[in-house]
Design an enzyme around this catalytic site. Structure first.
Site, mmCIF file in Angstrom:
data_model
loop_
_atom_site.group_PDB
_atom_site.id
_atom_site.type_symbol
_atom_site.label_atom_id
_atom_site.label_comp_id
_atom_site.label_asym_id
_atom_site.label_seq_id
_atom_site.Cartn_x
_atom_site.Cartn_y
_atom_site.Cartn_z
ATOM 1 N N GLY A 29 -1.094 -1.066 6.750
ATOM 2 C CA GLY A 29 -0.038 -0.265 5.849
ATOM 3 C C GLY A 29 1.210 -0.735 5.725
ATOM 4 O O GLY A 29 1.635 -1.665 6.618
ATOM 5 N N ASN A 30 2.063 -0.512 4.748
ATOM 6 C CA ASN A 30 3.401 -0.750 4.522
ATOM 7 C C ASN A 30 4.100 -0.049 3.558
ATOM 8 O O ASN A 30 3.359 0.775 2.700
ATOM 9 C CB ASN A 30 3.365 -2.285 4.035
ATOM 10 C CG ASN A 30 4.698 -3.130 4.070
ATOM 11 O OD1 ASN A 30 5.709 -2.651 3.495
ATOM 12 N ND2 ASN A 30 4.444 -3.772 5.208
ATOM 13 N N SER A 46 6.346 -7.630 8.958
ATOM 14 C CA SER A 46 4.909 -8.004 9.087
ATOM 15 C C SER A 46 4.645 -7.694 10.499
ATOM 16 O O SER A 46 5.641 -8.025 11.368
ATOM 17 C CB SER A 46 4.739 -9.267 8.706
ATOM 18 O OG SER A 46 3.278 -9.804 8.944
ATOM 19 N N GLY A 47 3.507 -7.169 10.778
ATOM 20 C CA GLY A 47 3.057 -7.471 12.256
ATOM 21 C C GLY A 47 3.391 -6.203 13.117
ATOM 22 O O GLY A 47 3.001 -6.193 14.396
ATOM 23 N N SER A 75 6.027 -7.947 5.149
ATOM 24 C CA SER A 75 4.656 -7.768 5.052
ATOM 25 C C SER A 75 3.863 -8.886 4.032
ATOM 26 O O SER A 75 4.511 -9.034 2.945
ATOM 27 C CB SER A 75 4.443 -6.363 4.516
ATOM 28 O OG SER A 75 2.952 -6.358 4.006
ATOM 29 N N GLU A 77 1.786 -7.859 2.000
ATOM 30 C CA GLU A 77 1.553 -7.185 0.851
ATOM 31 C C GLU A 77 2.630 -7.182 0.187
ATOM 32 O O GLU A 77 2.430 -6.444 -1.337
ATOM 33 C CB GLU A 77 1.191 -5.681 1.207
ATOM 34 C CG GLU A 77 0.280 -5.542 2.626
ATOM 35 C CD GLU A 77 -1.398 -5.368 2.231
ATOM 36 O OE1 GLU A 77 -1.565 -6.110 1.293
ATOM 37 O OE2 GLU A 77 -1.819 -4.990 3.314
ATOM 38 N N HIS A 96 1.948 2.240 1.237
ATOM 39 C CA HIS A 96 0.516 1.650 1.068
ATOM 40 C C HIS A 96 -0.033 1.966 2.530
ATOM 41 O O HIS A 96 0.803 1.713 3.585
ATOM 42 C CB HIS A 96 0.738 0.207 1.049
ATOM 43 C CG HIS A 96 -0.500 -0.837 1.317
ATOM 44 N ND1 HIS A 96 -1.878 -0.158 0.946
ATOM 45 C CD2 HIS A 96 -0.960 -1.524 2.254
ATOM 46 C CE1 HIS A 96 -2.732 -0.864 1.430
ATOM 47 N NE2 HIS A 96 -2.016 -1.798 2.347
ATOM 48 N N HIS A 98 -3.995 2.965 4.753
ATOM 49 C CA HIS A 98 -5.580 2.696 4.661
ATOM 50 C C HIS A 98 -6.412 4.204 5.262
ATOM 51 O O HIS A 98 -6.933 3.953 6.377
ATOM 52 C CB HIS A 98 -5.993 1.839 5.671
ATOM 53 C CG HIS A 98 -5.131 0.598 5.598
ATOM 54 N ND1 HIS A 98 -5.345 -0.519 6.382
ATOM 55 C CD2 HIS A 98 -4.887 -0.164 4.423
ATOM 56 C CE1 HIS A 98 -4.436 -1.586 6.047
ATOM 57 N NE2 HIS A 98 -4.227 -1.470 4.785
ATOM 58 N N HIS A 162 -10.094 -1.665 0.479
ATOM 59 C CA HIS A 162 -8.944 -2.148 1.410
ATOM 60 C C HIS A 162 -8.100 -0.816 1.430
ATOM 61 O O HIS A 162 -7.881 -0.505 2.802
ATOM 62 C CB HIS A 162 -7.960 -3.082 0.390
ATOM 63 C CG HIS A 162 -6.833 -3.538 1.137
ATOM 64 N ND1 HIS A 162 -5.904 -4.539 0.693
ATOM 65 C CD2 HIS A 162 -5.931 -2.838 2.014
ATOM 66 C CE1 HIS A 162 -4.872 -4.380 1.366
ATOM 67 N NE2 HIS A 162 -4.730 -3.370 2.190
#
Ligand SMILES: [Zn+2]
Length: 204
Positions: A29-30, A46-47, A75, A77, A96, A98, A162
């Site tokens: 997610g982001n 990211s991460g 990210s 994304e 964003h 999941h 996704h």
């Protein structure tokens, strides 16, 4: 506290809510938000899990995804977050994640059913699906942009196999849409089970 600091604080707050509400797991997610009065965007690095995001994890990037401020990489994304901002000037925040029920529908490439009056109203006109492509790819950014171009008023999209992306004028508004998408997917799933049981009983 400056405007950017307040936005970073809000990004931290909303990130943690997404995680605590079980709308995503692990480091998935982001979240991003436009910085008012600029062409730049604040986005999680990211991460790191959304459950552990702090203000220092918010990077400033330009519309090409270049980092202007902050430590780490944005990210992967980021490409399609920026594609949404380019396509929809009215959108200022993207969440964003999941979430399991919504991803259940997304794995089948199905548009999200809208079984309640609330969903019909707040998720109108529909929640379409963007075709699957590898995370971070130009292809995925193009698929997401295409869905937003073809469906100008949508509040959310399912990303095939996704996750979801929810959009709004503020981080809080986008979070509420993401939360509603998952609640709606869960309600649709429960309703489908009840129908299946009734149909099985009727034919027994
Ligand atoms: Zn994702």
């Amino acid at each position: 506290m400056s405007g950017i600091d307040l936005l970073k604080k809000e990004l931290e707050h909303v990130s943690r809510k997404v995680y605590e509400r079980n709308l995503t797991s692990a480091a998935g997610g982001n979240i991003s938000v436009r910085i008012p009065g600029t062409e730049n965007v604040l986005i999680k690095r990211s991460g790191i899990s959304l459950g552990e995001v702090s203000r220092e994890d918010a990077l400033i990037v330009d519309m090409d995804g270049e980092v202007l401020e902050g430590q780490g990489k944005p990210s992967k994304e980021v490409r399609w977050h920026l594609a949404i901002y380019r396509t929809r000037p009215d959108v200022s925040a993207v969440v964003h994640c999941h979430p399991p029920y919504a991803v259940g529908y997304a794995t089948l490439g199905m548009e999200l059913p809208l079984p309640t009056v609330t969903a019909e109203t707040l998720l109108a006109p529909n929640v379409p699906v963007a075709k699957a492509a590898p995370s971070g790819s130009v292809e995925l950014a193009n698929y997401v942009a295409e869905v937003f171009e073809n469906n100008p008023y949508i509040k959310a999209v399912l990303l095939e196999k996704h996750g979801i992306a929810a959009v709004g004028e503020t981080l809080e508004a986008s979070y509420n849409i993401a939360d509603l998408v998952e609640a709606t997917a869960q309600q649709a799933f429960i309703a489908s089970q009840i129908w299946a049981n009734l149909a099985a009983t009727a034919s027994a």
